[in-house]
Design an enzyme around this catalytic site. Sequence first.
Site, PDB file in Angstrom:
ATOM      1  CD  GLU A  47      -9.735 -32.272 -12.591  1.00 33.24           C
ATOM      2  OE1 GLU A  47      -9.615 -33.431 -13.022  1.00 33.24           O
ATOM      3  OE2 GLU A  47     -10.135 -31.328 -13.282  1.00 33.24           O
TER       4      GLU A  47
ATOM      5  CB  SER B  18      -6.963 -31.328 -16.125  1.00 30.97           C
ATOM      6  OG  SER B  18      -7.146 -31.674 -17.477  1.00 30.97           O
TER       7      SER B  18
ATOM      8  NE  ARG C  25     -12.979 -33.585 -13.382  1.00 33.43           N
ATOM      9  CZ  ARG C  25     -13.767 -34.006 -14.376  1.00 33.43           C
ATOM     10  NH1 ARG C  25     -14.980 -34.487 -14.111  1.00 33.43           N
ATOM     11  NH2 ARG C  25     -13.365 -33.967 -15.622  1.00 33.43           N
TER      12      ARG C  25
END
Length: 307
Positions: A297, A227, A177
């Site tokens: 996230e 998520s 990420r």
Amino acid sequence: MVQSIDINKKLESILDKEEIKNNILMKNYTSFKVGGPADIFVTPNSYEKVKGVINICKENNIPYFILGNGSNVLVRDGGIRGVVVSFNKLNKVYAEGNKVIAESGTLLSMVANTALKSDLTGLEFAHGIPGSVGGAVTMNAGAYNGEISQVIESATVIDNNGKIIKLSKEELDLSYRNSIILKNGYVVLNATFALQKGDHDAIKGRMDDLMRRRKEKQPLEYPSAGSTFKRPEGYFAAKLIEDSGLKGTHVGDAEVSIKHSGFLINKGKASAKDILDLIEVVKKTVKEKFNVELNTEVRIVGEESEN
């Protein structure tokens, strides 16, 4: 609030009038379906126009925010000051030999389908990820043991000097990420994916299987940003949340999904504040129970509401 009239005049020197809008509610452009107004919302249809908008913003000390599909963004209820640059008109995608080239605003599902049509394998994991290419490259998006770093060859970006440059896979420095794009605030214009020839039916079968698994395990019927939390080292965020007894916990219409505890969902009329407050409840509870810090996230942007 940014002096929209002055900036509008400057933007009109490089954009068509229909490419510039004022006071646009961001909840209509994010998958969470929350978010207050953007002062100025522009939809440039070329790389040069994107570059020009960014240059105008920098020259006039106007903040700007790059928006792809809005699927990994939580916009606060007060909205976004400055200029939101939407990439939804930059969505061309095509196959060339064993490669697929896609503009930043192209949905990942379209990229995966383009690969399928040319019997190219490697992007099956991207089928069903709701994001666009720009955000996916920036965040090294992934799912079901696949991620962008496995298939990307290069990306064309605008760097901090306003120059359009091409970065190789190595130069993109992709990790979980993260990427050089995120670290340096570059803007993705397009990406090239290097794939392999495969069997059409086998590729389609994998794509269909992953979509079936998503529908079974994820609350796709509700607005969310996928998520919500990154995977902590050595743990799974969803399991920590579930083991903390948080499934079904809600603040207003924001809820920890009963179907998949890694998803925070909007049951209908949640505000951004409801979701943000629920994020804090989850982080605090997991920290108290397991002494593990959860990091989001989803990107949180914009201003708090004054109301």
